[in-house]
Design a protein around this motif. Structure first.
Motif, PDB file in Angstrom:
ATOM      1  N   ASP A  73       0.830  -1.205   0.000  1.00  0.00           N
ATOM      2  CA  ASP A  73       0.000   0.000   0.000  1.00  0.00           C
ATOM      3  C   ASP A  73       0.869   1.261   0.000  1.00  0.00           C
ATOM      4  N   GLU A  74       1.951   1.231   0.763  1.00  0.00           N
ATOM      5  CA  GLU A  74       2.885   2.364   0.789  1.00  0.00           C
ATOM      6  C   GLU A  74       3.467   2.608  -0.602  1.00  0.00           C
ATOM      7  N   ASP A  75       3.874   1.522  -1.277  1.00  0.00           N
ATOM      8  CA  ASP A  75       4.453   1.667  -2.616  1.00  0.00           C
ATOM      9  C   ASP A  75       3.457   2.272  -3.593  1.00  0.00           C
ATOM     10  N   LEU A  76       2.239   1.757  -3.594  1.00  0.00           N
ATOM     11  CA  LEU A  76       1.241   2.229  -4.552  1.00  0.00           C
ATOM     12  C   LEU A  76       0.855   3.679  -4.304  1.00  0.00           C
ATOM     13  N   ALA A  77       0.964   4.129  -3.062  1.00  0.00           N
ATOM     14  CA  ALA A  77       0.644   5.525  -2.747  1.00  0.00           C
ATOM     15  C   ALA A  77       1.616   6.493  -3.412  1.00  0.00           C
ATOM     16  N   ALA A  78       2.766   5.991  -3.862  1.00  0.00           N
ATOM     17  CA  ALA A  78       3.704   6.854  -4.587  1.00  0.00           C
ATOM     18  C   ALA A  78       3.082   7.419  -5.857  1.00  0.00           C
ATOM     19  N   LEU A  79       2.079   6.728  -6.400  1.00  0.00           N
ATOM     20  CA  LEU A  79       1.437   7.203  -7.626  1.00  0.00           C
ATOM     21  C   LEU A  79       0.606   8.459  -7.389  1.00  0.00           C
ATOM     22  N   SER A  80       0.318   8.766  -6.133  1.00  0.00           N
ATOM     23  CA  SER A  80      -0.462   9.959  -5.809  1.00  0.00           C
ATOM     24  C   SER A  80       0.413  11.164  -5.491  1.00  0.00           C
ATOM     25  N   LEU A  81       1.728  10.956  -5.452  1.00  0.00           N
ATOM     26  CA  LEU A  81       2.627  12.051  -5.110  1.00  0.00           C
ATOM     27  C   LEU A  81       2.779  13.026  -6.270  1.00  0.00           C
ATOM     28  N   ASP A  82       2.948  14.275  -5.942  1.00  0.00           N
ATOM     29  CA  ASP A  82       3.270  15.299  -6.936  1.00  0.00           C
ATOM     30  C   ASP A  82       4.461  16.082  -6.393  1.00  0.00           C
ATOM     31  N   LEU A  83       5.642  15.485  -6.533  1.00  0.00           N
ATOM     32  CA  LEU A  83       6.831  16.066  -5.926  1.00  0.00           C
ATOM     33  C   LEU A  83       7.431  17.136  -6.825  1.00  0.00           C
ATOM     34  N   PRO A  84       7.887  18.230  -6.261  1.00  0.00           N
ATOM     35  CA  PRO A  84       8.530  19.270  -7.076  1.00  0.00           C
ATOM     36  C   PRO A  84       9.850  18.778  -7.643  1.00  0.00           C
ATOM     37  N   GLY A  85      10.244  19.404  -8.728  1.00  0.00           N
ATOM     38  CA  GLY A  85      11.459  18.990  -9.416  1.00  0.00           C
ATOM     39  C   GLY A  85      12.702  19.055  -8.555  1.00  0.00           C
ATOM     40  N   ASP A  86      12.742  19.990  -7.611  1.00  0.00           N
ATOM     41  CA  ASP A  86      13.951  20.113  -6.808  1.00  0.00           C
ATOM     42  C   ASP A  86      14.137  18.931  -5.860  1.00  0.00           C
ATOM     43  N   VAL A  87      13.033  18.279  -5.470  1.00  0.00           N
ATOM     44  CA  VAL A  87      13.143  17.082  -4.627  1.00  0.00           C
ATOM     45  C   VAL A  87      13.735  15.932  -5.437  1.00  0.00           C
ATOM     46  N   LEU A  88      13.247  15.733  -6.648  1.00  0.00           N
ATOM     47  CA  LEU A  88      13.791  14.680  -7.506  1.00  0.00           C
ATOM     48  C   LEU A  88      15.241  14.980  -7.877  1.00  0.00           C
ATOM     49  N   ALA A  89      15.553  16.247  -8.088  1.00  0.00           N
ATOM     50  CA  ALA A  89      16.936  16.630  -8.390  1.00  0.00           C
ATOM     51  C   ALA A  89      17.846  16.347  -7.197  1.00  0.00           C
ATOM     52  N   ALA A  90      17.304  16.471  -5.981  1.00  0.00           N
ATOM     53  CA  ALA A  90      18.100  16.175  -4.791  1.00  0.00           C
ATOM     54  C   ALA A  90      18.476  14.701  -4.738  1.00  0.00           C
ATOM     55  N   VAL A  91      17.580  13.823  -5.215  1.00  0.00           N
ATOM     56  CA  VAL A  91      17.896  12.393  -5.284  1.00  0.00           C
ATOM     57  C   VAL A  91      19.014  12.153  -6.291  1.00  0.00           C
ATOM     58  N   ASP A  92      18.918  12.778  -7.449  1.00  0.00           N
ATOM     59  CA  ASP A  92      19.987  12.674  -8.452  1.00  0.00           C
ATOM     60  C   ASP A  92      21.322  13.105  -7.859  1.00  0.00           C
ATOM     61  N   ALA A  93      21.307  14.189  -7.111  1.00  0.00           N
ATOM     62  CA  ALA A  93      22.550  14.711  -6.548  1.00  0.00           C
ATOM     63  C   ALA A  93      23.130  13.782  -5.487  1.00  0.00           C
ATOM     64  N   LEU A  94      22.264  13.113  -4.728  1.00  0.00           N
ATOM     65  CA  LEU A  94      22.723  12.174  -3.702  1.00  0.00           C
ATOM     66  C   LEU A  94      23.327  10.910  -4.293  1.00  0.00           C
ATOM     67  N   PHE A  95      22.858  10.529  -5.477  1.00  0.00           N
ATOM     68  CA  PHE A  95      23.226   9.242  -6.054  1.00  0.00           C
ATOM     69  C   PHE A  95      23.825   9.376  -7.450  1.00  0.00           C
TER      70      PHE A  95
END
Length: 337
Positions: free
Chosen positions: A286-308
């Protein structure tokens, strides 16, 4: 009726934007669920709107296919079924056999275990270097002609191999490990898929559980397949757990779990990408599927790129033996010496 989830296109197949990898219901990771728990998880996934279930001949040496066969096939028209051949039981052990005869035999066994007359998406699980890819693809194409499979997939194969296979028969999907800490598909495979119109299925999008917070300093126990993977062993494990803590901090700030952030990151990489996390827990599903409801800003996703950035994870993702059976491109210094 199942709750509808957003969908994506994999070749001719329309599937839920997050599917379910079924391996650890019968194989690979410990602890394994009992039969009743595994059946409840599969049925809950279907009721939650998951329409993409992924199994393989090697998972439990056929037991995973049998599990899906007895649990889900009374609702066969509600989902897309994927399975795999080539990597299978050979003389009682895990082995590779990409010969046309073996592909035909393993497929027929799968149809019997799954209790179906066709499989929607059938992958070559690994490349058998002893058999030209064109010969293996010939058997797969004949299976399409015979109505035993609808579409052909490849798993853990390089861009060059994908292009050779695609020249024999259209490939619908390529499946490879892809997550923030495993970005090998970005070397060449994602570009090849985009160029050829092939869907991409991301297995282990949660870093085999580590990026979802399921691994601690104790690592994994004997008998768990991750115990042979350098990333889950000292001295690498401590470094990688520290990476997870940084990821969790980003997720906390964004108001989601680390698992949900990983899935949102994978989904953001292209509309042709479908992650298939696996779990034995209904709560985690259920936790995984709830990811489909997220609307994360680009800077959050960019932070993941920067970490990895590529190569930041410590340790090879496979043992020497497992890596020898994998055709996917690798980063410099990634392989076990």
């Amino acid at each position: 009726m199942p709750c509808p989830l957003p969908v994506r296109q994999i070749g001719p197949l329309t599937v839920s934007a997050i599917g379910l990898g079924c391996m650890n219901l019968s194989h690979g990771y410990l602890p394994r669920p009992d039969t009743a728990q595994a059946e409840r998880l599969l049925l809950h996934a279907l009721e939650s709107g998951v329409t993409f279930f992924d199994t393989a001949a090697i998972y439990g040496f056929g037991r995973n296919e049998e599990l899906l066969g007895r649990t889900l096939m009374h609702r066969r028209n509600e989902f897309t079924l994927a399975s795999k051949c080539v990597l299978a039981e050979v003389d009682g052990k895990r082995g590779l056999d990409g010969s046309p005869q073996a592909i035909t035999r393993v497929l027929d066994d799968a149809l019997r275990r799954l209790q179906v007359d066709h499989i929607d998406l059938y992958y070559m699980h690994r490349l058998d270097a002893k058999v030209p890819i064109e010969e293996s693809m010939g058997a797969m194409a004949r299976a399409v002609e015979a109505g035993k499979i609808r579409a052909i997939g490849l798993s853990e194969m390089s861009a060059a191999t994908i292009k050779r296979a695609h020249a024999v028969h259209p490939i619908a999907a390529v499946q490879t490990e892809y997550s923030p800490w495993t970005r090998n598909p970005e070397i060449a495979v994602l570009d090849a898929c985009k160029e050829l119109g092939i869907g991409f299925v991301a297995f282990s999008p949660l870093g085999r559980g580590l990026l979802a917070g399921r691994i601690n300093d104790d690592g994994v126990g004997e008998g768990d397949m991750r115990a042979d993977m350098p990333r889950f062993l000292p001295p690498h494990l401590g470094h990688n757990l520290a990476l997870y803590e940084k990821l969790r901090a980003v997720a906390d700030e964004a108001g989601c779990s680390a698992a949900q952030l990983c899935l949102a990151w994978v989904l953001s990489k292209g509309e042709h990408i479908v992650p298939i996390p696996g779990t034995t827990s209904i709560a985690h599903l259920d936790e995984d599927l709830a990811a489909l409801s997220l609307d994360l800003p680009g800077d959050v996703l960019a932070a993941v790129d920067a970490l990895f950035p590529a190569g930041v994870a410590s340790g090879a993702r496979y043992s020497r033996l497992a890596q020898s059976q994998t055709d996917t491109e690798t980063w410099p210094g990634e392989l076990v010496e």
